[in-house]
Design an enzyme around this catalytic site. Structure first.
Site, short mmCIF file in Angstrom:
data_model
loop_
_atom_site.label_atom_id
_atom_site.label_comp_id
_atom_site.label_asym_id
_atom_site.label_seq_id
_atom_site.Cartn_x
_atom_site.Cartn_y
_atom_site.Cartn_z
N ASP A 91 30.71 -47.15 53.92
CA ASP A 91 29.34 -47.64 53.75
C ASP A 91 28.35 -46.85 54.60
O ASP A 91 27.20 -46.65 54.22
CB ASP A 91 29.26 -49.11 54.15
N TYR A 92 28.79 -46.40 55.79
CA TYR A 92 27.88 -45.74 56.72
C TYR A 92 27.69 -44.26 56.39
O TYR A 92 26.88 -43.59 57.03
CB TYR A 92 28.38 -45.90 58.15
N GLU A 135 32.76 -41.55 66.06
CA GLU A 135 32.63 -42.78 66.84
C GLU A 135 34.02 -43.36 67.11
O GLU A 135 34.76 -43.64 66.17
CB GLU A 135 31.78 -43.79 66.07
N GLN A 187 32.84 -43.66 60.45
CA GLN A 187 33.80 -44.75 60.64
C GLN A 187 34.10 -45.54 59.37
O GLN A 187 35.25 -45.87 59.10
CB GLN A 187 33.31 -45.68 61.75
N HIS A 245 31.01 -53.57 54.82
CA HIS A 245 32.32 -52.98 55.11
C HIS A 245 33.24 -52.96 53.90
O HIS A 245 34.44 -52.82 54.04
CB HIS A 245 33.01 -53.75 56.25
N GLU A 255 25.36 -40.92 62.54
CA GLU A 255 26.09 -40.29 61.44
C GLU A 255 25.49 -38.96 60.99
O GLU A 255 26.21 -38.03 60.64
CB GLU A 255 26.18 -41.27 60.25
#
Length: 803
Positions: A550-551, A494, A547, A592, A525
């Site tokens: 956390d993701y 991304e 990115q 984040h 993701e």
């Protein structure tokens, strides 16, 4: 959306192929029927078969060429028989979990989980273009979709970048003509990754062919409860392109009993997919499943009488037989004779597979019994040892586990005794355990010459007038050199392309090297990771960016189930040296600032986890991993991109070895172990601790998987006699892992004069803003005060109370 039926009369050659396929269909069905019996008789643990899907898989096999890849699910036994990638004997070797004769996973996976060799014993790539390739299957339903996308994307990149890659493509692609064949059960199309994959394939226009085997049920749940409109092809109508030049996914409907229609539909769809890189979904309706979902239950429990009658009437093999008779290809008597012959062949193959598996076990069993009886003759526990030998001999279908249990029980009974017979038993046990360890506890990572652990470090060098650069500029220079020198290196994620990622590590790289090499993806993701896996399996060197740390949780299935297990589940026959790049540690807010390192350490064994404290260290790890054939996760420090670092003069050659911590400052009183962004917290705290008269030895772990392979931290604790672990994760997260490594593996507890101390985040989610960060995450003040308290406990007169 189109429904396809045969448009032209079949040729004589076609009818002979149909007769061959009839034979294969009967063989596969017979293998399924007997497989169920083997499980229910106790010879195997579990069985799952592809009965009812035979004709569709035979039609698929007819259009599957050398160089193509299959990313499938666990009902494709007819396909592997038809392509010559398996024999009935091998199917049963896997059913029995035979570590010596199962060619797909060496007994590590359940039956119908296939894999073909992509690398040789030394870890070098085979020539995929001359092979029919199967990427190693996984059980999680839908999990094969993301990898299939990456396998297809590799074909696109080999075609798009042919001028740059040149002869490096020779073992992997012929102008990108290879198709990624993905098979999935209809119920699994409810999984999010299915939709994510189709969307990504439609956007990118990849040679991906998705075959949906639709038998009306997901185990016992009918499709009306699974899918909008009760039909995946109806639900997907919007994906089908409606005008020339429009992207999308072609949707095709066929019947699972219509052999002729499937032959034509598959040929047309795959030709377009191969030539134009136009993805397609082929919905194969009205398949049957005459054995139910698996050996765990019977389909009679959830199918009514009308459905059971319909399945018998619509059985594809019976339909094909009727057509062959109608067309004069064979008589009813000839086809009956073929079926009778097939039954004999299959039963002979089963007997051979069982003999191959069981005969060595029986020999080992006799030897074990002999050792137990010899031990019994020399022991006061003779009666109990004789009973163990007798019980072992009367066990029903014994396996090596039974022998190991008997031998270990015997040695416990003989504790304290001394005899040559006992020594022989102990030695035999040790040998058996070592062999079992090699069979089932090996090949998690690469063990060849390009293993990441075998990459020697090359220290960073600095000119006297080395420039100070922001961290992102050092990364940018590294990626520039990799793109320039390695045409197989690709970067995506991304915002990676046009803007060069949100922190500018790839700034201007798309403009310099083209959109084919450095490109953006959608917010997805799971399939970003799938792209990396498939590309890496086909000889490319992808760097996939998630990115924020956390993701990564959105991609955990692809990472944990697929990438992390690939070398293990294929018994070292496949590899995917993908680099997953992300950034994490401290920022602000719940979404984040997470540091879920404990989660990653416990779910990603098989992927190296690298936690550089700055961007120069990150470069060292990128260089190391791009020279290895292992996958890795690199977690960059989110708050380090603007910090100044010296630019190394050997940026392209600088490499950091894995599993080697670095002592950043020597000390005498306390060993402080940390990693990543917490290093700077520790360094800030140490300035004041020095003023207080506390000498801290600061160690940066650098990599968590692997961790400290030379036991440097234990040596430090041996000197300081105190251990503090600073960790941004929750209590018991990464610190629990590090304590286990130090206390259990390195025996550091022998050297402790104080209880080991862990300084971690509170068991909360961090809120937004600096005050929230300070309250939840460990600060320099926390480090100062907790280490001070540790020293005060030992020397209270030297360290009076602060509060």
């Amino acid at each position: 959306m189109t429904e396809v039926h045969l448009k032209t009369p079949p040729s004589k050659e076609f009818m002979q192929e149909a007769l061959q396929d009839f034979r294969l269909a009967c063989m596969s069905r017979e293998a399924s029927l007997n497989g169920r019996r083997e499980v229910l008789s106790g010879k195997a643990k579990f069985g799952i078969f592809g009965a009812g899907k035979e004709l569709a898989q035979l039609a698929m096999a007819r259009v599957f060429r050398q160089g193509d890849f299959r990313s499938g699910y666990y009902r494709d036994q007819t396909f592997v028989l038809a392509t010559g990638l398996a024999t009935v004997e091998q199917l049963y070797a896997q059913l029995y979990a035979d570590p010596e004769n199962d060619p797909f996973s060496a007994g590590r996976q359940m039956n119908s989980h296939f894999a073909s060799p992509l690398i040789n014993a030394q870890g070098e790539w085979l020539n995929h273009t001359t092979l029919k390739n199967i990427s190693a299957d996984i059980s999680p339903t839908g999990g094969q979709m993301a990898r299939a996308l990456g396998l297809a994307l590799a074909s696109k990149k080999y075609r798009e970048c042919a001028d740059q890659i040149g002869d490096l493509a020779n073992n992997f692609s012929v102008n990108g003509n290879e198709v990624s064949f993905c098979t999935i059960g209809d119920a699994s199309t409810s999984e999010g990754v299915f939709w994510e994959t189709l969307n990504a394939a439609g956007v990118q226009q990849l040679p991906l062919a998705v075959f949906v085997w639709d038998d009306g049920y997901g185990i016992s749940v009918p499709r009306e409860y699974q899918t909008t409109k009760g039909s995946i092809s109806e639900a997907l109508k919007g994906f089908h392109p409606t005008e020339e030049g429009q992207n999308g996914v072609r949707i095709i409907k066929v019947k699972g009993w219509d052999y002729l229609g499937m032959r034509q539909a598959f040929a047309e769809a795959i030709a377009l997919c191969r030539q134009a890189h136009s993805p397609c979904l082929i919905h194969v309706e009205e398949c049957t499943q005459p054995q139910g979902h698996s050996t765990s239950g019977s389909h009679e429990r959830y199918k009514d009488e009308d459905r059971l009658i319909w399945e018998k009437e619509q059985d594809g093999i019976e339909k094909l037989q009727a057509w062959l008779i109608e067309m004069g290809v064979a008589t009813a008597e000839e086809l009956k004779a073929i079926r009778k012959e097939i039954k004999k062949e299959v039963k002979a193959a089963i007997r051979k597979a069982w003999s191959n598996f069981n005969d060595p076990i029986q020999q080992e069993l006799k030897h074990t019994q002999e050792l137990l009886r010899q031990a019994a003759a020399a022991s006061p526990q003779q009666a109990q040892l004789e009973a163990l030998a007798t019980a072992l001999g009367s066990a029903y279908n014994p396996v090596r586990k039974d022998m190991l249990q008997a031998m270990r029980k015997a040695l416990r009974l003989m504790r304290g005794e001394q005899s040559a017979a006992k020594n022989s038993l102990a030695q035999a046990l040790e040998e058996k355990m070592a062999l079992q360890n090699e069979r089932y506890a090996s090949k998690l990572y690469s063990e060849g010459p390009k293993s990441a652990l075998k990459q020697a470090g090359v220290p960073a060098q600095y000119a006297e007038d080395a420039e100070l650069k922001s961290g992102y500029e050092i990364l940018n220079a590294c990626f520039d050199l990799q793109l320039q020198n390695n045409p197989q290196f690709f970067a995506f994620g991304e915002d990676v392309g046009q803007i060069g990622d949100v922190n500018q590590g790839f700034m201007n790289m798309q403009e310099k090297y083209g959109e084919a090499r450095v490109f953006d993806t959608g917010i997805r993701e799971w399939t970003i990771i799938g792209q990396a896996i498939g590309m890496a399996m086909r000889g490319l060197r992808p760097l996939a960016e998630i990115q924020y740390l956390d993701y990564l949780i959105y991609a955990i299935s692809a990472l944990s189930d697929d990438l992390a297990t690939l070398q293990y589940r294929s018994n070292g026959q496949q590899k995917a040296p993908a680099i997953i790049r992300t950034r994490g540690h401290r920022l602000e807010g719940i979404w984040h600032s997470g540091s879920p390192i404990g989660l990653l350490l416990n779910s990603l064994r098989g992927i190296y986890i690298l936690t550089p404290r700055n961007m120069t260290q990150a470069v060292g790890f990128y260089n190391t991993m791009l020279n290895s054939d292992d996958p890795c996760l690199v977690i960059e420090c989110l708050n380090g991109y603007r910090l100044k670092e010296k630019m190394p003069s050997n940026l392209a050659e600088f490499k950091l070895p894995l599993g080697i911590p670095e002592v950043l400052e020597t000390g005498q009183d306390v060993t402080l172990l940390t990693y990543g962004s917490s290093v700077r917290i520790a360094q800030e705290a140490m300035e004041e601790l020095k003023e207080m008269g506390i000498s801290v030895e600061l160690i940066d772990a650098q990599t968590l998987l692997p961790f400290d392979i030379n036991h440097l931290v234990a040596e430090s604790v041996k000197k300081t006699n105190r251990l503090v672990i600073l960790d941004e994760d929750l209590p018991g997260g990464a610190s629990a892992y590090l304590l286990q490594q130090l206390m259990v593996e390195q025996k550091a507890y022998y050297h402790l004069d104080s209880e080991p101390l862990t300084i971690s985040a509170k068991a909360m989610r961090p809120g937004y803003g600096s005050d929230a960060d300070y309250s939840i995450k460990p600060s320099a003040d926390d480090v100062i005060e907790q280490i001070y308290a540790l020293m005060r406990e030992a020397r209270p007169t030297d360290f009076p109370p602060i509060y």
